[in-house]
Every structure is written in structure tokens, then in C-alpha cells.
Scaffold this motif. Sequence first.
Motif, PDB file in Angstrom:
ATOM      1  N   ALA A 374      37.708  60.058  55.107  1.00  0.00           N
ATOM      2  CA  ALA A 374      36.509  60.859  54.885  1.00  0.00           C
ATOM      3  C   ALA A 374      35.692  60.328  53.720  1.00  0.00           C
ATOM      4  O   ALA A 374      34.527  60.693  53.562  1.00  0.00           O
ATOM      5  N   ALA A 375      36.288  59.453  52.881  1.00  0.00           N
ATOM      6  CA  ALA A 375      35.572  58.874  51.748  1.00  0.00           C
ATOM      7  C   ALA A 375      35.384  57.370  51.966  1.00  0.00           C
ATOM      8  O   ALA A 375      34.352  56.934  52.467  1.00  0.00           O
ATOM      9  N   PHE A 376      36.384  56.569  51.626  1.00  0.00           N
ATOM     10  CA  PHE A 376      36.273  55.122  51.848  1.00  0.00           C
ATOM     11  C   PHE A 376      37.668  54.523  51.862  1.00  0.00           C
ATOM     12  O   PHE A 376      38.650  55.160  51.489  1.00  0.00           O
ATOM     13  N   TRP A 377      37.759  53.267  52.330  1.00  0.00           N
ATOM     14  CA  TRP A 377      39.009  52.532  52.282  1.00  0.00           C
ATOM     15  C   TRP A 377      38.798  51.210  51.555  1.00  0.00           C
ATOM     16  O   TRP A 377      37.668  50.721  51.455  1.00  0.00           O
ATOM     17  N   ALA A 378      39.895  50.652  51.051  1.00  0.00           N
ATOM     18  CA  ALA A 378      39.814  49.396  50.296  1.00  0.00           C
ATOM     19  C   ALA A 378      41.068  48.572  50.543  1.00  0.00           C
ATOM     20  O   ALA A 378      42.182  49.101  50.527  1.00  0.00           O
ATOM     21  N   LEU A 379      40.867  47.271  50.764  1.00  0.00           N
ATOM     22  CA  LEU A 379      41.962  46.329  50.972  1.00  0.00           C
ATOM     23  C   LEU A 379      42.009  45.381  49.783  1.00  0.00           C
ATOM     24  O   LEU A 379      41.024  44.693  49.488  1.00  0.00           O
ATOM     25  N   ASN A 380      43.154  45.354  49.061  1.00  0.00           N
ATOM     26  CA  ASN A 380      43.335  44.474  47.906  1.00  0.00           C
ATOM     27  C   ASN A 380      44.503  43.531  48.156  1.00  0.00           C
ATOM     28  O   ASN A 380      45.437  43.853  48.888  1.00  0.00           O
ATOM     29  N   VAL A 381      44.455  42.369  47.508  1.00  0.00           N
ATOM     30  CA  VAL A 381      45.586  41.435  47.526  1.00  0.00           C
ATOM     31  C   VAL A 381      45.973  41.155  46.081  1.00  0.00           C
ATOM     32  O   VAL A 381      45.114  41.074  45.185  1.00  0.00           O
ATOM     33  N   TYR A 382      47.291  41.009  45.833  1.00  0.00           N
ATOM     34  CA  TYR A 382      47.816  40.846  44.484  1.00  0.00           C
ATOM     35  C   TYR A 382      48.806  39.699  44.417  1.00  0.00           C
ATOM     36  O   TYR A 382      49.408  39.307  45.417  1.00  0.00           O
ATOM     37  N   ASP A 383      48.999  39.203  43.201  1.00  0.00           N
ATOM     38  CA  ASP A 383      50.075  38.273  42.903  1.00  0.00           C
ATOM     39  C   ASP A 383      51.377  39.088  42.884  1.00  0.00           C
ATOM     40  O   ASP A 383      51.536  40.006  42.078  1.00  0.00           O
ATOM     41  N   ALA A 384      52.312  38.762  43.771  1.00  0.00           N
ATOM     42  CA  ALA A 384      53.547  39.534  43.869  1.00  0.00           C
ATOM     43  C   ALA A 384      54.440  39.357  42.649  1.00  0.00           C
ATOM     44  O   ALA A 384      55.334  40.180  42.419  1.00  0.00           O
ATOM     45  N   ARG A 385      54.211  38.317  41.858  1.00  0.00           N
ATOM     46  CA  ARG A 385      55.054  38.101  40.677  1.00  0.00           C
ATOM     47  C   ARG A 385      54.571  38.915  39.483  1.00  0.00           C
ATOM     48  O   ARG A 385      55.384  39.407  38.704  1.00  0.00           O
ATOM     49  N   THR A 386      53.257  39.059  39.339  1.00  0.00           N
ATOM     50  CA  THR A 386      52.708  39.773  38.181  1.00  0.00           C
ATOM     51  C   THR A 386      52.242  41.182  38.527  1.00  0.00           C
ATOM     52  O   THR A 386      51.912  41.961  37.636  1.00  0.00           O
ATOM     53  N   VAL A 387      52.194  41.507  39.819  1.00  0.00           N
ATOM     54  CA  VAL A 387      51.666  42.802  40.299  1.00  0.00           C
ATOM     55  C   VAL A 387      50.263  43.009  39.716  1.00  0.00           C
ATOM     56  O   VAL A 387      49.913  44.075  39.225  1.00  0.00           O
ATOM     57  N   ASP A 388      49.465  41.966  39.769  1.00  0.00           N
ATOM     58  CA  ASP A 388      48.109  42.006  39.224  1.00  0.00           C
ATOM     59  C   ASP A 388      47.151  41.356  40.211  1.00  0.00           C
ATOM     60  O   ASP A 388      47.558  40.628  41.130  1.00  0.00           O
ATOM     61  N   LEU A 389      45.877  41.605  39.990  1.00  0.00           N
ATOM     62  CA  LEU A 389      44.838  40.971  40.785  1.00  0.00           C
ATOM     63  C   LEU A 389      44.860  39.461  40.560  1.00  0.00           C
ATOM     64  O   LEU A 389      45.325  38.980  39.513  1.00  0.00           O
ATOM     65  N   ILE A 390      44.340  38.728  41.533  1.00  0.00           N
ATOM     66  CA  ILE A 390      44.385  37.265  41.491  1.00  0.00           C
ATOM     67  C   ILE A 390      43.047  36.719  41.003  1.00  0.00           C
ATOM     68  O   ILE A 390      41.998  37.000  41.600  1.00  0.00           O
ATOM     69  N   PRO A 391      43.045  35.946  39.900  1.00  0.00           N
ATOM     70  CA  PRO A 391      41.780  35.368  39.421  1.00  0.00           C
ATOM     71  C   PRO A 391      41.139  34.492  40.485  1.00  0.00           C
ATOM     72  O   PRO A 391      41.824  33.743  41.191  1.00  0.00           O
ATOM     73  N   ASN A 392      39.814  34.594  40.599  1.00  0.00           N
ATOM     74  CA  ASN A 392      39.093  33.729  41.527  1.00  0.00           C
ATOM     75  C   ASN A 392      37.657  33.613  41.068  1.00  0.00           C
ATOM     76  O   ASN A 392      37.109  34.516  40.419  1.00  0.00           O
ATOM     77  N   THR A 393      37.031  32.497  41.403  1.00  0.00           N
ATOM     78  CA  THR A 393      35.670  32.223  40.918  1.00  0.00           C
ATOM     79  C   THR A 393      34.649  33.172  41.523  1.00  0.00           C
ATOM     80  O   THR A 393      33.592  33.413  40.923  1.00  0.00           O
ATOM     81  N   ALA A 394      34.931  33.730  42.684  1.00  0.00           N
ATOM     82  CA  ALA A 394      33.983  34.657  43.313  1.00  0.00           C
ATOM     83  C   ALA A 394      34.028  36.036  42.675  1.00  0.00           C
ATOM     84  O   ALA A 394      33.105  36.837  42.876  1.00  0.00           O
ATOM     85  N   GLY A 395      35.063  36.321  41.890  1.00  0.00           N
ATOM     86  CA  GLY A 395      35.186  37.640  41.290  1.00  0.00           C
ATOM     87  C   GLY A 395      35.356  38.741  42.326  1.00  0.00           C
ATOM     88  O   GLY A 395      34.949  39.889  42.096  1.00  0.00           O
ATOM     89  N   ARG A 396      35.966  38.404  43.451  1.00  0.00           N
ATOM     90  CA  ARG A 396      36.178  39.394  44.516  1.00  0.00           C
ATOM     91  C   ARG A 396      37.653  39.749  44.593  1.00  0.00           C
ATOM     92  O   ARG A 396      38.506  38.885  44.738  1.00  0.00           O
TER      93      ARG A 396
END
Length: 465
Positions: A374-396
Amino acid sequence: MTLFADLQRLDGWLCMVLCAVLSAQVLAESRPDPAAVVAHRQESLAYAAGLQAYLYGYPVVDYYRVMRDQTTLGRDPKGVYAPLNEIVFQRGLATPGGLYAGRGPNSSTLYFTAWLDVSTEPLQVSVPDTAGRYYVLTWADMYSEVQHTGRRTTGTSAQRLLVVGPDWQGTVPDGVHLVRLRTHHGYLLGRMLVESDADLAEASALMRQIRLAGGSRTLDTDELPAAEDLRSLAFFAYLNRFLRENPRLPQEAQLMAQLNQVGIGPATQFDADALPNGLRRGLQRAVADGHRILADSALAAPAYTGWSVLSKETYGSYGFDYLRRATVEYHGFLGNQPEETVYLSALTDAAGVPLDGRHRYEVVFEPDTLPPVAAFWALNVYDARTVDLIPNTAGRYAVTDVMPDLKRRPDGAVVVWLQQQPPEEPDVNWLPVHAGPLFVTLRFFQPESEVLSGVYTPPPIVPLP
């Protein structure tokens, strides 16, 4: 014959007497010291009650630990600071290595937090009109039991809230929504949706119009626990003080009676230095085993091929499932009620092979498999070793159905590729990855009934050639 028989009977009686005397001597010599019997009994009872108390009270003591860190300038390792009843506003969306690194952060909403003291006075809260924009205020008591206000529950028009403690008696003004906490202190976690980089300034401005006023500041943060106190007898001192100062549920009277018997409960004053040796040993064992139970709980989590399924266990409102409540607190600090958010994750592809950024993957949300929200959905991918977002030049760091550049096929399907390089295909959405282990999370904000019932299953994560 008669005399002989009488002598036999006499000898038999003497033998019985002699055997009884000898047995009594042996028992007397081997009988344990009564003090040792009492100590063993105390240790066993203290261990049983103490283990229950540790799991029951873990969220309480841990919340006070974080409260101490985040309301004392310079103490929190992430730099979070604000006095009681003042909001800390996140300046931007989550990025790799940021404030929520290590916790699989959501990168679609701004966060704001506050530690609350409503022990003697209520808080007055004002929220602006967000014109339909998703936001949620999650109000947690010190047990980590939550309730929500915001788009799903109270709407997005301008509104006023009154946040009170368990003993408050008063009249709620017309048009004001009441939030009553079960404890004299609590925690606010807020989220405000940001649809794109261009939307960040407007979302930030709305977020900063949220105001807290009033409340009380009766707490001395110097008397709150530190991290090491969760693994020592000091744990019970902090829990005991809390139990003496806060009400419990009526159905918890029997549990409290058991805690009283070993010096922890609300009718007692815990004194670690005055504990008999048996009680001390039992409570020390309870702390050690209680902490180990929580630390090892992830090892008992089920393994999935592809996407996880909606947990049958509770989040946000736990009733008398103290182990579940403590486990969620240990691993994640706070859980939303599923009607507000549901997260499904995957560590493997559809064939059960662990996800790795050295390969490429595709997720195709056909028009009839788009996440029902009813609001929104979001798909994220993470580094499984650090449980953090993955740096990338696109900032996405996410693909969402509210981002303005979401790409759709002519039939309405949403295709997402997880790979290191941007795709050349014009109707494919890109989630950048690195060459290493990955995990993926699909978030549902205000999930529909198909998600809550477990009927909805996300499309498979399929390797690309």
C-alpha cells in the motif's frame, strides 16, 4: 526347641539393631553439610529464575545502555547524540560505511530518533502534512514493544500526538492522538520516504518539522548500564531498579514472585555484595548462559534456498514470548510490526548456490508478481561479509517502485540485474555489486494481505550467463 527359637529371634533382633546403628554411622559420616544442601538449592533456584529474568529483561537493560550512549555527548561510537526528548535527524540517506553500517540499512527513508522520558510529564508531538508521503513514527517502550503512528495508522495530514507514561491520568484534547507507553522511558524511531536524490531536500524539510515538546528529565544517565554490565551481575541491579519503578502486566505476577525469591524482583532490593554464595553462583551462570543463548540464536535460524519466508514468529509485539523479544533485540535492536513492514532476504539463488558478485543475476517482477504494498517496495543488495551497502560510482543502493527513473518493460514488468557493470539494455534496472558474497533484501512498506499471509513469493533470483 522353644529356647533355641527364642535365641534365634533374639540374635536376629540384635543384628537388625546393630545394622541400623552401623547404617546411621555411615550416613552420618557421608551426609553432606546442611549448609551445602541449602547452597545447592539456592544456586538451582537462582539459576532457573535468573535465566528467565535475563531473557525477560535483556531489552530493558540494553535499551538503557544505548540511551546512556546516545544522550551523553561523545560516548556513542557512531556519534549519535541528543538530550532526552530531543530528536536526532539523519542528514542523508544511508550510504556504505555510514551510521547504520553492519545492519543491512534501508536506503529509501531518512531516519530520526529520540530517547523519551515521560516519567512525570507527557510529551506533545506535532507532525506536518506530508501530502501522502510515506512516513512512520515507531514508539517503543523499554521492553521493545512497539506501536506505530503515521501513514498507515493515523494518516498523513498534519496531526498532534500526546505521548504519556503508564501512570498518566488526564484528558486528551480533541483531535489529539494518544500514545501510551508501558514504561516511564522509551524510544522513537522515525522514517520518512525519499523517492530520489532530487527529493531529498523536500523530504528533509518535512522531517525537520516534526517537533517534540514537554516531557520530563528525571533520569541520571551516569547511573545507566555500560556494555560490560550486560554480562555481569550488574545486569540484575539495573533490571531490579527498573522493576521497582515501572509497572508490569498483571499476568506476570507469578514470574515476579519467583524473581523476588532470589533477590531480583520488584519487592526486593538487589545487592550483589550481600548475596549468599549459592545465589551468586546461580545468577552468574544465568547471565553467562542467557547471553550465550542470545548470541548463538542466529545459528538456529533456518536456512533457505532462495528467498526466506515470512517468519511465523512475532515482531514488535511479543506478548509473553520473552525469548523471541530478547533475540530480536540482541540482533536488531527494534522490530516493526509486520503490518508496517516486512523484509524477505536471500543469500542464495533459486538453485541454492550462494550469491556472489563475480556472477550476474536477474530478478523479473512480472506485472502479476510485483510486490503487493500500500506504500512502496524496495530491493537492496549488500556485502554479506560486512552486512553493509556496496560502494559504487553510481551511488545506487536500491531499486524501488517510487523512484522516478524506474524502468519497465512494455508489458509493465520490472527487470532488475545484479552485476558489476551497468547494463546496456534500455528497460533493465541496475543494482551494482562487487566481486564477493552478497545478500539481497526485499522490503515491503505497508504490505498487503498476500504478503502477511505468506501467499506472495518474490520471483526467483536467476544467474545470467
